[in-house]
Write a protein that holds these residues in place. Structure first.
Motif, PDB file in Angstrom:
ATOM      1  N   ASN A   1       0.087  10.314  13.958  1.00  0.00           N
ATOM      2  CA  ASN A   1       1.062   9.148  14.443  1.00  0.00           C
ATOM      3  C   ASN A   1       2.113   9.842  14.563  1.00  0.00           C
ATOM      4  OD1 ASN A   1      -1.137   7.447  13.239  1.00  0.00           O
ATOM      5  ND2 ASN A   1      -0.663   7.849  11.168  1.00  0.00           N
TER       6      ASN A   1
ATOM      7  N   LYS B   1       9.550  -4.876  13.070  1.00  0.00           N
ATOM      8  CA  LYS B   1       8.224  -4.429  12.734  1.00  0.00           C
ATOM      9  C   LYS B   1       7.801  -5.205  11.764  1.00  0.00           C
ATOM     10  CE  LYS B   1       7.200  -1.391  16.242  1.00  0.00           C
ATOM     11  NZ  LYS B   1       6.321  -1.857  17.277  1.00  0.00           N
ATOM     12  N   THR B   2       8.410  -5.504  10.648  1.00  0.00           N
ATOM     13  CA  THR B   2       7.861  -5.928   9.630  1.00  0.00           C
ATOM     14  C   THR B   2       7.957  -7.619   9.604  1.00  0.00           C
ATOM     15  OG1 THR B   2       9.670  -5.320   8.343  1.00  0.00           O
ATOM     16  CG2 THR B   2       7.849  -3.880   7.953  1.00  0.00           C
TER      17      THR B   2
ATOM     18  N   CYS C   1       6.977   5.347   4.934  1.00  0.00           N
ATOM     19  CA  CYS C   1       6.038   4.722   6.049  1.00  0.00           C
ATOM     20  C   CYS C   1       6.681   5.025   7.394  1.00  0.00           C
ATOM     21  CB  CYS C   1       5.880   3.233   6.143  1.00  0.00           C
ATOM     22  SG  CYS C   1       7.211   2.136   6.240  1.00  0.00           S
TER      23      CYS C   1
ATOM     24  N   ASP D   1       4.057   6.177   9.693  1.00  0.00           N
ATOM     25  CA  ASP D   1       2.884   5.102   9.815  1.00  0.00           C
ATOM     26  C   ASP D   1       3.443   3.709   9.459  1.00  0.00           C
ATOM     27  OD1 ASP D   1       0.311   3.871   9.630  1.00  0.00           O
ATOM     28  OD2 ASP D   1      -0.345   4.833   7.982  1.00  0.00           O
TER      29      ASP D   1
ATOM     30  N   THR E   1       2.333   0.891   9.904  1.00  0.00           N
ATOM     31  CA  THR E   1       1.457  -0.067   9.619  1.00  0.00           C
ATOM     32  C   THR E   1       1.383  -0.481   7.974  1.00  0.00           C
ATOM     33  OG1 THR E   1      -0.399   1.449   9.593  1.00  0.00           O
ATOM     34  CG2 THR E   1       0.006   0.356  11.453  1.00  0.00           C
TER      35      THR E   1
ATOM     36  N   SER F   1       6.509   2.713   1.774  1.00  0.00           N
ATOM     37  CA  SER F   1       5.135   2.365   2.072  1.00  0.00           C
ATOM     38  C   SER F   1       4.648   1.614   0.873  1.00  0.00           C
ATOM     39  CB  SER F   1       4.327   3.599   2.068  1.00  0.00           C
ATOM     40  OG  SER F   1       4.227   4.398   0.753  1.00  0.00           O
TER      41      SER F   1
ATOM     42  N   ASN G   1       0.845  -6.587  -0.570  1.00  0.00           N
ATOM     43  CA  ASN G   1       0.765  -7.620   0.795  1.00  0.00           C
ATOM     44  C   ASN G   1       0.564  -8.877   0.668  1.00  0.00           C
ATOM     45  OD1 ASN G   1       1.263  -7.429   3.437  1.00  0.00           O
ATOM     46  ND2 ASN G   1      -0.911  -7.119   4.116  1.00  0.00           N
TER      47      ASN G   1
END
Length: 361
Positions: free
Chosen positions: A2, A16-17, A169, A172, A174, A184, A265
């Protein structure tokens, strides 16, 4: 392997989020948040400084319980610093922050929460040590209390730095959360569950301790001819601690639940709409604690009131003294003597409360 994004600014992670920080921090909402935040922070600084000064000034507070209470006030003072830093680095400004500055912003908040939480745990241990012997205060030495206070802050700083040390994060994206775009989701779950579990354990422990003290006090009161008020002093201190703990749990639990939902989430929970209000609720906790100390502890309130009185009298006396030279030139020696006598009388009145309280003890 990554790719890591250490050199990116926060706008990259917010995009991104899909977290919007501009629209929700404009207009009347922003003004309300900033006004309340500024007022609360000023109150936090002044009131918690008074609590710390009262413990230092009054020799009746030179016991482990009050040292730890002063340290809790120091944690609230630190929380005020964290909120001030947050106010100047939030909203639309968030997207312009570097990764390190954003870590600092969140780390200050996490450190203040941990410091308060661990401090309450240590107070629980101190209360347990004392009340099991039906004493007002434990036998902890000053060296041990100092070691405990240093340990509290060491743990708090470490927990505040955990994401910076690697649990994030940045490598990563994602797994990034929406509330904290470089944290994260697994860390948010860990952080919120850990604190909520500690909340529950502390509530259970304090309730058990309080029930034990009540039962023991009732037994001793019915078989002893000693002072009932003295027997009830441990209960009084326990009520103060339990009120502080209750306020802490009520103010911080909603925010931790929101973090947990974000970590899980939950995209349909509407957490973005309530996050800033729960943050203000957490801020309110640092405002409430000094009020609880002064309301529940007459000695604490009396000491704080005398300090405010003396500070006001000293400022008034300084202003009057600054006018003495010009006044003396225009008046006789007898008049200047009146000013000196007046200053002595004011000093006596200001110090009179201390003598009176000592006489009442």
């Amino acid at each position: 392997m990554n790719e890591c994004y250490y050199d990116k600014r926060m706008d990259f992670f917010y995009n991104k989020t899909k977290t919007d920080t501009a629209d929700e921090w404009t207009g009347p909402q922003l003004i309300v948040v900033l006004c309340f935040g500024t007022f609360f922070c000023l109150f936090i600084f002044i009131s918690n400084s008074l609590v710390i000064a009262a413990v230092v000034k009054n020799k009746r507070f030179h016991f482990p319980f009050y040292y730890l209470l002063a340290n809790l006030a120091a944690a609230d003072f630190f929380a005020g610093i964290a909120y001030v830093f947050l106010m100047f680095n939030t909203g639309p400004v968030s997207k312009t922050l570097t990764v390190n500055r954003w870590f600092l912003r969140q780390g200050l908040l996490d450190t203040s929460l941990t410091a308060s939480l661990v401090n309450l745990l240590v107070i629980a241990v101190e209360r347990h040590m004392s009340i099991m012997r039906m004493k007002i205060h434990s036998n902890l030495t000053k060296k041990r209390v100092t070691f405990l206070i240093i340990s509290i802050w060491a743990i708090a700083i470490f927990m505040g730095a955990v994401p910076t040390l690697g649990w994030n994060c940045l490598c990563d994206i994602t797994v990034c959360s929406s509330l904290a775009p470089i944290y994260s989701r697994s860390y948010l779950i860990f952080w919120s569950v850990l604190n909520l579990v500690v909340f529950f354990i502390m509530v259970v422990v304090y309730i058990r301790i309080y029930m034990y003290v009540q039962r023991k006090t009732n037994v001793l009161s019915s078989h002893t001819s000693g002072s009932i008020s003295r027997r009830r002093t441990p209960v009084k201190l326990m009520k103060t601690v339990m009120t502080v703990l209750g306020a802490f749990v009520v103010c911080w639990t909603p925010g931790l639940v929101v973090l947990l939902l974000d970590g899980l989430n939950c995209t349909y929970c509407g957490i973005q709409n309530v996050k800033r209000w729960f943050l203000l609720l957490a801020l309110l906790n640092s405002v409430m604690n000094p009020i609880i100390y002064s309301y529940k502890d007459d000695e604490m309130w009396g000491t704080m009131k005398r300090m405010i009185c003396c500070f006001s009298e000293d400022k008034s006396q300084d202003r009057r003294s600054s006018r003495i030279p010009s006044t003396v030139l225009c008046r006789s020696t007898d008049t200047s003597g009146h000013y000196i006598e007046d200053g002595i009388i004011q000093g006596t009145i200001c110090g009179k409360g201390d003598l009176g309280d000592k006489g009442n003890s």
